[in-house]
Design an enzyme around this catalytic site. Structure first.
Site, PDB file in Angstrom:
ATOM      1  N   LYS A 167       0.844  -1.198   0.000  1.00  0.00           N
ATOM      2  CA  LYS A 167       0.000   0.000   0.000  1.00  0.00           C
ATOM      3  C   LYS A 167       0.876   1.244   0.000  1.00  0.00           C
ATOM      4  CE  LYS A 167      -0.450  -0.220   5.039  1.00  0.00           C
ATOM      5  NZ  LYS A 167      -1.375  -0.281   6.181  1.00  0.00           N
ATOM      6  N   TYR A 187      17.473  31.080   3.699  1.00  0.00           N
ATOM      7  CA  TYR A 187      16.344  31.963   4.001  1.00  0.00           C
ATOM      8  C   TYR A 187      16.284  32.316   5.491  1.00  0.00           C
ATOM      9  CZ  TYR A 187      14.222  31.121  -0.602  1.00  0.00           C
ATOM     10  OH  TYR A 187      13.960  31.064  -1.946  1.00  0.00           O
TER      11      TYR A 187
END
Length: 814
Positions: A482, A708
């Site tokens: 899955k 940043y």
């Protein structure tokens, strides 16, 4: 090999039914990867876990005319049989005869770690000095060693074979088959200690291989090894290597700033080693010692080690443009590696395929005979197109039956654009290193991102087989695929598992199962969470739903009736045992039984989930869950009047509660090499490697900021590397600012500053000899996947399922 059926029967004292004059040059043991049927016999190997006889029909369907088996099946007409008393013992007896009648010098390698890498290194260094044969892949077991020895032919001058054992008494059998002139013992560790009472017992068993050896080369750093070998084999020529100065071969200098200097008895030898970890350096000492013993001069040894590349013991499978799959095996080319590549090719379902093949370089044999054999192997694969590169192989293009095009070099093929016109095929790139056909991979692959997720398929198989070793032979296994097989690629993983006879696959949603069916996966697929609107699709694609409530049961049965399905449709009943997520409770069982009795449905399995099987502190609760499951499933079986499969154990359940394995178990994260049990973890192999490269290296001055928001500022001139991976690739921002690390040259480097969408920066001030383009490991060995998950304050499942689809997946077999 070059025996008639009669000769083999005579050698092994076995019975023949059929044509005794037929010639056998090869023995195949896996019906799925038979690459050639000419002069090939199929052996149906019977073991405690499996019977090869159930694959006889598949082998005959592929064109095999000679079967070696413990039983005769007269319904198969025109087949010649060698009927044997024990298939494994037959193989060993034949291999013993074949080896003892070969005239070649032999090197036998055993130990806990390093056998395969040393075998490959030795082969790289010696193939053009001697006509050399070696074990394919890691063929070193009770079955693998005989199959390796049977590759020897009259032209071989040197044989290099791995010898492995997994329990006591096995080496006695191995040494009886194969007794090497030169014995090489690598590092003794915990890799195969599980079935031994002590390290001493393991050493005693391993060194039995050297009973008839003339020379024994071993790591003298292990005092117990040193003592045992001197006690048993003092009359033989013994050579020790290792870090300690007491060894005959040891390091004088391993400084990272210069070449390695080795003291070999009374002489010094210097050579470059680019990886300076202990395992690589120790293996380099062993390599040098064997080369010296085989008479290779110092100048040649230095030249060979300098040319030694990191061993690519793998075949890469890469998603290509135009729905192609690219199999990249551009490391080396000889007949043995060509056979291995053709076997790998047969594991894929794509009906159409093409081959790029170069000259075989450095083989001192008759070219016509060589390329006749090559063409025979290739012709049996029925390629759509064959692209030949090189002046020598092009002379024999008429031997190839497929559409065949010839080129003098790789550039000519690239310029022709013929490869980029291929659609929906599997393309095998197989060539000698000098032709640089890896350039073709760069053109054909779909994703060009330098950041890749490598998935080692053989490691998955190893981990599955290890878990199977904890189970009864008859216990089935469901593999959970899955969430795109935990981010690894549901189709690629499912196809591999189907090839290796997994009993069931488990997916979460119907769409996942449909995708697998559309791509040719035929193994039973259980849908753990079928949505109401998808029931018609479940039936249309022959998927098997989990049923966890009366509402779901009624709605699914209504869909079955509407579909016109006229047999009992298989369903899987989920019981609630304490997790309180989904499932029928004990008070509902009588009603459930009576409802099922009225419907044209078959309960294929009854199952439940353990919530805490990985937590020793919750053992009492887990035992309580198991007790509830036993009671409720037994009641349901009694009411049904037949016995469905029962299963409750997940990966950690298999290792911690094997007595409750019932009829089937489910494996998920254990398949990927993770276990909550630290002892079990040592036996598993890492499957996933998340890698990128250094884009740029910069010196950042004292007091300047990185990234940043200026979250990181240097307090001294600092070397910073930028790598092309960020939160869009699945790296969470929370591990920036020196919380997480990555690995470079097996050294941890902290992530500094905020992680960007497509990039992040790392502090590499403490790592010498870096250059742009060097490999960076996000996780694999250092840091491990588990350590990386700890940086992220989460579990390994979430890490893997968060990796972006834009990250290129590469499937390898080592």
């Amino acid at each position: 090999m070059n025996y008639t059926v009669h000769q083999i029967a005579e050698i092994t004292n076995e019975q023949v039914i059929g044509d005794e004059k037929l010639l056998i040059k090869n023995i195949a043991f896996d019906s799925r990867i038979i690459y050639s049927t000419k002069n090939t016999a199929f052996i149906a190997i019977n073991t405690q876990k499996n019977s090869g006889e159930k694959f006889i029909e598949a082998a005959i369907d592929r064109g095999i005319e000679i079967i070696i088996s413990e039983h005769h099946y007269p319904q198969y007409e025109n087949i010649t049989w060698i009927i044997v008393r024990n298939s494994v013992e037959f193989l060993q007896k034949l291999a013993k005869y074949h080896f003892e009648n070969a005239h070649l010098k032999s090197v036998g390698i055993t130990g806990s770690n390093g056998k395969t890498i040393l075998k490959e290194w030795l082969y790289q260094c010696l193939w053009n000095e001697f006509r050399t044969v070696k074990s394919p892949k890691s063929f070193n077991s009770q079955i693998g060693l005989p199959l390796s020895l049977l590759q020897i032919n009259d032209s071989h001058q040197l044989g290099i074979f791995e010898v492995g054992i997994s329990k006591p008494e096995e080496m006695e059998k191995q040494e009886n088959i194969f007794h090497p002139q030169i014995g090489l013992l690598t590092h003794i560790g915990t890799a195969h200690l599980a079935n031994f009472i002590s390290e001493e017992q393991l050493i005693d068993e391993k060194i039995k291989l050297f009973r008839n050896s003339e020379v024994i080369i071993y790591n003298g750093d292990n005092l117990l090894v040193n003592s045992k070998i001197n006690e048993l084999y003092s009359t033989k020529k013994l050579i020790t290597y290792g870090y300690k100065e007491s060894n005959d071969v040891h390091f004088k200098n391993t400084s990272k700033d210069s070449d390695v200097v080795v003291q070999y008895f009374n002489e010094e030898i210097s050579f470059p080693v680019y990886q300076r970890d202990e395992a690589t350096l120790t293996n380099a000492l062993a390599l040098l010692t064997v080369l010296k013993e085989l008479g290779i001069s110092n100048d040649k040894i230095i030249e060979k080690i300098n040319a030694l590349k990191a061993v690519e013991m793998r075949l890469e499978a890469i998603e290509g443009i135009k729905e192609n799959i690219i199999i990249n095996d551009s490391f080396n080319l000889d007949l043995d590696s060509l056979k291995t590549a053709l076997q790998f090719l047969n594991e894929y379902n794509k009906p159409r395929k093409s081959l790029v093949l170069t000259d075989i370089v450095g083989v001192n044999s008759n070219s016509k005979e060589l390329y006749e054999e090559v063409s025979e192997l290739v012709n049996e694969q029925k390629f759509d197109s064959v692209f030949l590169i090189g002046h020598e192989i092009s002379k024999y293009s008429e031997l190839f039956k497929s559409k065949t095009l010839t080129y003098n070099n790789t550039k000519e093929l690239i310029d022709s654009k013929h490869l980029t016109e291929i659609e929906n095929q599997i393309i095998l790139l197989k060539g000698a290193r000098k032709f640089e056909i890896e350039k073709l991979k760069d053109i054909l692959e779909l994703r060009k991102h330098d950041t890749v997720l490598e998935i080692n398929l053989n490691a998955i198989l190893h981990n599955i087989n290890y878990h199977k070793s904890l189970l009864k032979a008859e216990t089935k296994m469901m593999a959970m695929v899955k969430a795109n097989a935990y981010g690894l690629g549901s189709y690629e993983i499912s196809e591999f598992l189907q090839h290796h006879h997994i009993d069931y696959l488990g997916v979460a949603f119907v769409d996942e199962g449909v995708e697998l069916r559309k791509k040719g996966i035929t193994v039973p697929i259980v849908v753990m969470n079928p949505e109401q609107h998808s029931y018609e699709t479940v039936i249309a694609y022959n998927l098997e739903p989990e049923i966890y409530s009366f509402r779901v049961l009624e709605q699914f049965y209504e869909a079955v009736q509407k579909s016109g399905y006229d047999k009992k449709y298989p369903i899987h009943i989920k019981l609630e045992t304490g997790m309180h997520r989904l499932g029928f409770k004990d008070v509902e069982l009588d009603e459930l039984s009576s409802t099922l009795a009225q419907k044209n449905l078959k309960v294929q399995s009854i199952f439940s989930h353990l919530s805490s099987s990985d937590m020793p502190s919750e053992k009492e609760f887990t035992l309580q869950q198991l007790e509830v499951f036993e009671r409720n499933s037994s009641q349901l079986i009694k009411n049904l009047g037949y016995t469905p499969i029962r299963h409750i154990l997940n990966s950690s359940g298999i290792t911690n509660y094997p007595d409750q394995q019932y009829d089937m178990v489910r494996i998920g994260i254990g398949m990927l090499g993770e276990s909550s049990n630290s002892e079990i973890n040592k036996q598993l192999r890492s499957v996933v490697s998340f890698k990128t490269v250094i884009s740029q290296i910069s010196m950042v001055e004292d007091g300047e900021s990185v990234g940043y928001s200026r979250r990181f500022k240097t307090d001294h001139p600092t070397k910073i590397a930028t790598i092309p991976v960020g939160y869009a690739d699945g790296i969470p921002r929370l591990i920036g600012n020196q919380i997480g690390n990555v690995g470079i040259h097996k050294t941890l480097a902290p992530i500094v500053g905020n992680i960007c969408m497509d990039m992040m920066m790392i502090n590499v001030d403490h790592i010498p000899n870096l250059k742009e383009g060097d490999t960076v490991t996000i996780f694999n060995a250092k840091p491990t996947l588990k350590e990386f998950a700890e940086y992220c304050k989460t579990i390994t499942y979430e890490v893997l399922t968060s990796i972006s689809p834009r990250v290129k997946r590469i499937y390898i077999k080592d």
